[in-house]
Design a protein around this motif. Structure first.
Motif, PDB file in Angstrom:
ATOM      1  N   ASP A  19       0.830  -1.194   0.000  1.00 24.40           N
ATOM      2  CA  ASP A  19       0.000   0.000   0.000  1.00 24.40           C
ATOM      3  C   ASP A  19       0.869   1.251   0.000  1.00 24.40           C
ATOM      4  O   ASP A  19       1.627   1.486   0.917  1.00 24.40           O
ATOM      5  N   SER A  20       0.751   2.052  -1.023  1.00 19.36           N
ATOM      6  CA  SER A  20       1.571   3.259  -1.129  1.00 19.36           C
ATOM      7  C   SER A  20       1.200   4.305  -0.086  1.00 19.36           C
ATOM      8  O   SER A  20       1.976   5.200   0.209  1.00 19.36           O
ATOM      9  N   GLU A  21       0.030   4.230   0.478  1.00 17.12           N
ATOM     10  CA  GLU A  21      -0.387   5.194   1.495  1.00 17.12           C
ATOM     11  C   GLU A  21       0.096   4.801   2.889  1.00 17.12           C
ATOM     12  O   GLU A  21      -0.104   5.533   3.832  1.00 17.12           O
ATOM     13  N   GLU A  22       0.715   3.640   3.019  1.00 19.88           N
ATOM     14  CA  GLU A  22       1.207   3.117   4.286  1.00 19.88           C
ATOM     15  C   GLU A  22       0.092   2.961   5.317  1.00 19.88           C
ATOM     16  O   GLU A  22       0.286   3.136   6.513  1.00 19.88           O
ATOM     17  N   THR A  23      -1.076   2.648   4.813  1.00 19.66           N
ATOM     18  CA  THR A  23      -2.236   2.380   5.650  1.00 19.66           C
ATOM     19  C   THR A  23      -2.897   1.116   5.131  1.00 19.66           C
ATOM     20  O   THR A  23      -3.004   0.920   3.932  1.00 19.66           O
ATOM     21  N   VAL A  24      -3.325   0.281   6.041  1.00 21.62           N
ATOM     22  CA  VAL A  24      -4.058  -0.907   5.628  1.00 21.62           C
ATOM     23  C   VAL A  24      -5.346  -0.955   6.440  1.00 21.62           C
ATOM     24  O   VAL A  24      -5.372  -0.625   7.618  1.00 21.62           O
ATOM     25  N   LEU A  25      -6.415  -1.329   5.766  1.00 17.09           N
ATOM     26  CA  LEU A  25      -7.736  -1.435   6.382  1.00 17.09           C
ATOM     27  C   LEU A  25      -8.170  -2.890   6.264  1.00 17.09           C
ATOM     28  O   LEU A  25      -8.234  -3.427   5.164  1.00 17.09           O
ATOM     29  N   VAL A  26      -8.403  -3.536   7.405  1.00 16.02           N
ATOM     30  CA  VAL A  26      -8.802  -4.940   7.393  1.00 16.02           C
ATOM     31  C   VAL A  26     -10.006  -5.146   8.297  1.00 16.02           C
ATOM     32  O   VAL A  26     -10.234  -4.370   9.216  1.00 16.02           O
ATOM     33  N   GLN A  27     -10.764  -6.173   7.991  1.00 12.75           N
ATOM     34  CA  GLN A  27     -11.831  -6.569   8.893  1.00 12.75           C
ATOM     35  C   GLN A  27     -11.299  -7.741   9.698  1.00 12.75           C
ATOM     36  O   GLN A  27     -10.792  -8.725   9.140  1.00 12.75           O
ATOM     37  N   ARG A  28     -11.398  -7.612  11.013  1.00 11.85           N
ATOM     38  CA  ARG A  28     -10.824  -8.595  11.925  1.00 11.85           C
ATOM     39  C   ARG A  28     -11.338 -10.009  11.638  1.00 11.85           C
ATOM     40  O   ARG A  28     -10.571 -10.959  11.561  1.00 11.85           O
ATOM     41  N   ASN A  29     -12.640 -10.169  11.435  1.00 12.81           N
ATOM     42  CA  ASN A  29     -13.208 -11.501  11.197  1.00 12.81           C
ATOM     43  C   ASN A  29     -12.738 -12.091   9.871  1.00 12.81           C
ATOM     44  O   ASN A  29     -12.433 -13.279   9.788  1.00 12.81           O
ATOM     45  N   GLU A  30     -12.680 -11.270   8.830  1.00 12.01           N
ATOM     46  CA  GLU A  30     -12.216 -11.764   7.529  1.00 12.01           C
ATOM     47  C   GLU A  30     -10.753 -12.184   7.601  1.00 12.01           C
ATOM     48  O   GLU A  30     -10.367 -13.212   7.046  1.00 12.01           O
ATOM     49  N   LEU A  31      -9.941 -11.376   8.293  1.00  8.21           N
ATOM     50  CA  LEU A  31      -8.529 -11.716   8.436  1.00  8.21           C
ATOM     51  C   LEU A  31      -8.365 -13.002   9.249  1.00  8.21           C
ATOM     52  O   LEU A  31      -7.557 -13.863   8.912  1.00  8.21           O
ATOM     53  N   ALA A  32      -9.173 -13.150  10.301  1.00  9.34           N
ATOM     54  CA  ALA A  32      -9.118 -14.370  11.110  1.00  9.34           C
ATOM     55  C   ALA A  32      -9.498 -15.593  10.272  1.00  9.34           C
ATOM     56  O   ALA A  32      -8.859 -16.643  10.378  1.00  9.34           O
ATOM     57  N   ASP A  33     -10.527 -15.450   9.432  1.00 13.70           N
ATOM     58  CA  ASP A  33     -10.915 -16.554   8.554  1.00 13.70           C
ATOM     59  C   ASP A  33      -9.798 -16.894   7.569  1.00 13.70           C
ATOM     60  O   ASP A  33      -9.482 -18.061   7.348  1.00 13.70           O
ATOM     61  N   LYS A  34      -9.196 -15.865   6.992  1.00 12.47           N
ATOM     62  CA  LYS A  34      -8.141 -16.065   6.002  1.00 12.47           C
ATOM     63  C   LYS A  34      -6.930 -16.771   6.609  1.00 12.47           C
ATOM     64  O   LYS A  34      -6.302 -17.606   5.966  1.00 12.47           O
ATOM     65  N   LEU A  35      -6.626 -16.459   7.872  1.00 11.57           N
ATOM     66  CA  LEU A  35      -5.450 -17.038   8.521  1.00 11.57           C
ATOM     67  C   LEU A  35      -5.796 -18.204   9.443  1.00 11.57           C
ATOM     68  O   LEU A  35      -4.932 -18.704  10.159  1.00 11.57           O
ATOM     69  N   SER A  36      -7.054 -18.621   9.416  1.00  5.78           N
ATOM     70  CA  SER A  36      -7.521 -19.751  10.232  1.00  5.78           C
ATOM     71  C   SER A  36      -7.175 -19.585  11.720  1.00  5.78           C
ATOM     72  O   SER A  36      -6.507 -20.437  12.320  1.00  5.78           O
ATOM     73  N   CYS A  37      -7.621 -18.476  12.265  1.00  4.05           N
ATOM     74  CA  CYS A  37      -7.383 -18.228  13.685  1.00  4.05           C
ATOM     75  C   CYS A  37      -8.582 -17.483  14.272  1.00  4.05           C
ATOM     76  O   CYS A  37      -9.515 -17.132  13.550  1.00  4.05           O
ATOM     77  N   ALA A  38      -8.550 -17.248  15.549  1.00  2.54           N
ATOM     78  CA  ALA A  38      -9.631 -16.529  16.218  1.00  2.54           C
ATOM     79  C   ALA A  38      -9.401 -15.017  16.114  1.00  2.54           C
ATOM     80  O   ALA A  38      -8.244 -14.569  16.087  1.00  2.54           O
ATOM     81  N   PRO A  39     -10.476 -14.237  16.042  1.00  2.00           N
ATOM     82  CA  PRO A  39     -10.319 -12.777  16.001  1.00  2.00           C
ATOM     83  C   PRO A  39      -9.524 -12.235  17.193  1.00  2.00           C
ATOM     84  O   PRO A  39      -8.807 -11.240  17.058  1.00  2.00           O
ATOM     85  N   SER A  40      -9.616 -12.898  18.340  1.00  2.93           N
ATOM     86  CA  SER A  40      -8.862 -12.435  19.511  1.00  2.93           C
ATOM     87  C   SER A  40      -7.351 -12.536  19.280  1.00  2.93           C
ATOM     88  O   SER A  40      -6.578 -11.751  19.827  1.00  2.93           O
ATOM     89  N   GLN A  41      -6.934 -13.495  18.435  1.00  6.66           N
ATOM     90  CA  GLN A  41      -5.506 -13.614  18.126  1.00  6.66           C
ATOM     91  C   GLN A  41      -5.048 -12.444  17.255  1.00  6.66           C
ATOM     92  O   GLN A  41      -3.932 -11.963  17.400  1.00  6.66           O
ATOM     93  N   SER A  64     -21.107  -4.274  13.164  1.00  6.33           N
ATOM     94  CA  SER A  64     -21.243  -4.758  11.786  1.00  6.33           C
ATOM     95  C   SER A  64     -20.503  -3.819  10.847  1.00  6.33           C
ATOM     96  O   SER A  64     -20.616  -2.610  10.937  1.00  6.33           O
ATOM     97  N   GLY A  65     -19.735  -4.390   9.981  1.00  3.81           N
ATOM     98  CA  GLY A  65     -18.928  -3.579   9.068  1.00  3.81           C
ATOM     99  C   GLY A  65     -17.731  -2.964   9.768  1.00  3.81           C
ATOM    100  O   GLY A  65     -17.098  -2.060   9.238  1.00  3.81           O
ATOM    101  N   GLY A  66     -17.416  -3.420  10.972  1.00  9.53           N
ATOM    102  CA  GLY A  66     -16.287  -2.886  11.711  1.00  9.53           C
ATOM    103  C   GLY A  66     -14.974  -3.182  10.995  1.00  9.53           C
ATOM    104  O   GLY A  66     -14.890  -4.053  10.154  1.00  9.53           O
ATOM    105  N   PHE A  67     -13.963  -2.430  11.340  1.00 10.78           N
ATOM    106  CA  PHE A  67     -12.681  -2.577  10.668  1.00 10.78           C
ATOM    107  C   PHE A  67     -11.553  -2.252  11.626  1.00 10.78           C
ATOM    108  O   PHE A  67     -11.765  -1.716  12.718  1.00 10.78           O
TER     109      PHE A  67
END
Length: 136
Positions: A19-41, A64-67
């Motif tokens: 990211d050229s803006e040096e900012t990343v926006l992720v959804q915790r649940n989607e990232l947890a699903d992608k990495l096969s882990c719990a959102p708390s991790q 809902s829609g949190g990021f």
């Protein structure tokens, strides 16, 4: 947990590097699903490895829609021997639009009048931008 935490951190850093803006926006649940882990991790990694002291700000919105927004506030390391000055850090923030012109001028003046070494000035700047990000 160390290997999973490393994997989460590396994934987020890769996203920041792309990211050229040096900012990343992720959804915790989607990232947890992608990495096969719990959102708390994900939360654990964000709170321990993406801190202002390490050059990052993390903004989290729940619901809902949190990021989670991760902003690199310190420029990438240039050379091992070069120690970044508070003024260079402030200029980096201004170039990335992390501070307004007015904030830049005020912080620059503060750096000129503060009687402290560079390490303390950088700490003061990091605390200031953390507080400013909470207001926005």
């Amino acid at each position: 947990m160390r290997n999973l935490a490393d994997a989460i951190e590396n994934f987020i850093i890769r996203q920041l590097l792309e990211d050229s803006e040096e900012t990343v926006l992720v959804q915790r649940n989607e990232l947890a699903d992608k990495l096969s882990c719990a959102p708390s991790q994900i939360s654990y990694v964000l709170s321990t490895r993406f801190t202002p002291e390490k050059g990052y700000l993390v903004e989290s919105r729940r619901g809902s829609g949190g990021f989670v927004r991760i902003v690199r506030v310190a420029p990438p390391k240039k050379a091992e021997k070069h120690k970044e000055t508070a003024q260079e850090l402030l200029e980096h923030w201004a170039q990335r639009g992390l501070v307004t012109g007015r904030e830049y001028t005020l912080l620059k003046y503060m750096l000129e009048i503060i009687n402290a070494d560079e390490k303390k000035k950088i700490t003061v700047l990091q605390n200031a931008i953390t507080k400013m990000m909470q207001v926005r």
